[in-house]
Write an enzyme that holds these catalytic residues in place. Structure first.
Site, PDB file in Angstrom:
ATOM      1  N   GLU A  46      38.680 -20.191  29.394  1.00  0.00           N
ATOM      2  CA  GLU A  46      39.715 -18.702  30.099  1.00  0.00           C
ATOM      3  C   GLU A  46      40.355 -19.259  31.313  1.00  0.00           C
ATOM      4  O   GLU A  46      39.597 -20.238  32.114  1.00  0.00           O
ATOM      5  CB  GLU A  46      38.555 -17.971  30.355  1.00  0.00           C
ATOM      6  CG  GLU A  46      38.850 -16.761  31.093  1.00  0.00           C
ATOM      7  CD  GLU A  46      37.783 -15.743  31.507  1.00  0.00           C
ATOM      8  OE1 GLU A  46      38.119 -14.528  31.685  1.00  0.00           O
ATOM      9  OE2 GLU A  46      36.585 -15.955  31.406  1.00  0.00           O
ATOM     10  N   GLU A 106      35.699  -5.705  30.835  1.00  0.00           N
ATOM     11  CA  GLU A 106      35.419  -6.236  31.805  1.00  0.00           C
ATOM     12  C   GLU A 106      35.932  -5.920  33.077  1.00  0.00           C
ATOM     13  O   GLU A 106      36.781  -6.523  33.929  1.00  0.00           O
ATOM     14  CB  GLU A 106      35.554  -8.027  31.454  1.00  0.00           C
ATOM     15  CG  GLU A 106      34.763  -8.660  32.674  1.00  0.00           C
ATOM     16  CD  GLU A 106      35.238 -10.165  32.686  1.00  0.00           C
ATOM     17  OE1 GLU A 106      34.047 -10.995  32.619  1.00  0.00           O
ATOM     18  OE2 GLU A 106      36.273 -10.402  32.310  1.00  0.00           O
TER      19      GLU A 106
END
Length: 268
Positions: free
Chosen positions: A153, A250
């Site tokens: 990520e 998120e």
């Protein structure tokens, strides 16, 4: 011509990130809270503080899938954001892969994210790169034995100064160099909006490489509809790209988790 109905339209699948949502209650109570709000999938940063049997039971009780968590970062509270790119910590990284693999297997979690860490100061850039590539190859090979996808990520450098991966291109370049079939890019909409924008074009261009998507609006990292991102158009583009995985919620609720879930009604 018959107008398309809601049933004709592909709808995104949303997982509740229990590190960010339902923080009004203790972590172990968040599974039930998520289930009560129709989340059939959950993700969170780290599972390692709880016995795997306890997490298994919560997933079973609430009819939920575990879709994602991160490899261990034991020094998170001290500001460490991963160790994969840090020379000299390879043995520790391999041990962390073993811990992550044990939890992923037990929880039937198909994807595990590796936060690569902050770029070590005063280190040889070539050695940092070699360390990172070797560590990711090791992790990918170990996860492949159980059919698990390894993710990497990119984060934004405004919120996390010094993070080693901060853009989609450099993440894809890294994945290409690692050269393993089970390593994919975790595309975080919030981080990439802050770093580079061009969300729809990037997602379409990287659709073969994206293994998981997470969302939050910008500014503020709150729920969709609180900021500048046109999520209706973005979700259409994600569906059009062929992505059929989960989209992790998120984000930091602006005024309480349940009070801010109204945005989901258009996509259920």
């Amino acid at each position: 011509m018959v107008a398309a109905t809601k049933k004709d339209v592909t709808m995104p699948k949303f997982s509740a990130n229990l590190s960010m949502l339902f923080t009004e209650v203790d972590f172990l109570d968040r599974f039930a809270k998520a289930a009560g709000n129709d989340f059939t999938a959950v993700e969170y940063m780290f599972p390692y503080d709880w016995p795997v049997e306890q997490l298994q039971e919560l997933l079973q009780q609430n009819n939920q899938q575990q879709v994602l968590f991160n490899l261990p970062v034991d020094e998170w509270a001290e500001g460490v954001r991963g160790i994969a790119c840090i020379p000299g910590r390879g043995q520790e990284f391999q041990e962390n892969v073993g811990r992550g693999l044990a939890y992923a297997g037990a929880l039937k979690c198909p994807k595990v994210n590796c936060l690569v860490g902050l770029t070590p100061q005063d280190a040889d850039p070539d050695k940092v790169r070699m360390t990172l590539v070797e560590n990711l190859r090791f992790a990918a090979d170990e996860f492949a034995k159980q059919g698990i996808t390894l993710l990497v990520e990119a984060l934004n450098s405004r919120d996390i100064p010094g993070f080693h991966l901060v853009g989609s291109k450099e993440s894809i370049d890294l994945i290409t160099e690692v050269d393993r079939p089970n390593i994919k890019f975790q595309y975080d909409i919030y981080h990439m909006q802050r770093m580079e924008g061009e969300l729809i074009g990037t997602i379409n261009g990287l659709k073969e490489s994206i293994g998981h998507i997470q969302l939050a609006d910008n500014p503020g990292r709150h729920e969709p509809g609180s900021g500048e991102i046109n999520f209706a158009n973005l979700f259409k583009a994600i569906d059009g790209s062929g992505y059929d995985g989960w989209i992790g919620c998120e984000y930091i609720p602006a005024a309480g988790t349940e009070a801010g879930l109204g945005w989901l009604s258009d996509y259920r």
